[in-house]
Design an enzyme around this catalytic site. Structure first.
Site, PDB file in Angstrom:
ATOM      1  N   CYS A 173      14.954-141.470 -53.689  1.00 29.11           N
ATOM      2  CA  CYS A 173      14.250-141.286 -54.961  1.00 29.11           C
ATOM      3  C   CYS A 173      12.774-141.642 -54.799  1.00 29.11           C
ATOM      4  O   CYS A 173      11.897-140.925 -55.279  1.00 29.11           O
ATOM      5  CB  CYS A 173      14.899-142.121 -56.055  1.00 29.11           C
ATOM      6  N   GLU A 194      19.372-135.780 -55.293  1.00 30.77           N
ATOM      7  CA  GLU A 194      18.047-135.410 -55.796  1.00 30.77           C
ATOM      8  C   GLU A 194      17.944-133.895 -55.996  1.00 30.77           C
ATOM      9  O   GLU A 194      17.410-133.423 -57.001  1.00 30.77           O
ATOM     10  CB  GLU A 194      16.948-135.909 -54.852  1.00 30.77           C
TER      11      GLU A 194
END
Length: 232
Positions: free
Chosen positions: A147, A217
């Site tokens: 992230c 993601e």
């Protein structure tokens, strides 16, 4: 051709460089994803972006908790302080960004709170918390690292392109700026100190978490573009 990382040491033989090699195809897919390209070429529907921002509020609330768990397991007090500071910055900086974007997108905190968490957001959040709570420090570090790193790399790439939509540009500026790059470099330096200390088995487990959350993601952007809902 895979896009080389711009953020971090990028030193041959370092653990972070080795980790990036494992997710390079995933990152290439993220950079080429219509949601990401649409932020700069004008093709992204504002409703899809609004849905993304709403889900990101739910995600970041959990991400801050995951960072706090990683902080509690960090090997030194300085490392604990770093992750604790980053957890606080999720509220101070990233949720402040949402405070600007939500009204610009016709959303309110109340409407976001009332909206259901999407299947992908729920799965990603659950994976982060389970790994940070139940795993080792290295497991948690590897799980939260994509992230940090992927958003910095996406931000840097999109910053070079620019956007005609001020709402999208505000998001790009946040993740493509020097301050966020410095934060990510700090975490990557810790990763490069941690990797060589791991046994082969522990290193493989941490690497697997890194690869998994990198995939999440991509899924997060994809879910936003599809405006994912629970099927039943």
């Amino acid at each position: 051709m895979s896009v080389a990382p711009r953020i971090g040491p990028n030193v041959s033989g370092s653990w972070s460089t080795s980790l990036w090699t494992d997710i390079a195809p995933t990152f290439d897919a993220i950079i080429a994803h219509p949601f990401v390209t649409g932020l700069t070429d004008g093709s992204l529907d504002a409703d899809a972006f609004a849905g993304y921002v709403a889900q990101d509020v739910h995600y970041l609330r959990t991400y801050a908790r995951a960072l706090a768990l990683v902080a509690a397991k960090a090997p030194t007090l300085a490392d604990t302080a770093m992750f604790a500071r980053h957890a606080a910055e999720v509220f101070d900086v990233e949720l402040a960004l949402h405070g600007e974007l939500l009204p610009a997108l016709g959303l309110s905190v109340a409407s976001v709170d009332a909206a259901p968490v999407s299947p992908t957001t729920q799965a990603y959040n659950s994976y982060l918390l389970a790994t940070a709570y139940g795993g080792s420090f290295a497991d948690g570090l590897a799980a939260v690292l994509p992230c940090y790193w992927i958003y910095a790399e996406v931000g840097a790439e999109l910053l070079s392109r620019g956007s005609t939509d001020p709402r999208y540009q505000r998001w790009i500026d946040s993740y493509g700026g020097d301050d966020f790059a410095a934060t990510v470099t700090e975490v990557l330096a810790l990763a490069d100190r941690t990797g060589p200390t791991l046994t082969p088995g522990d290193e493989a487990a941490a690497r697997a978490h890194f690869v998994t959350t990198a995939r999440y993601e991509w899924m997060f952007f994809d879910a936003a573009l599809r405006r994912e809902e629970w099927p039943v």
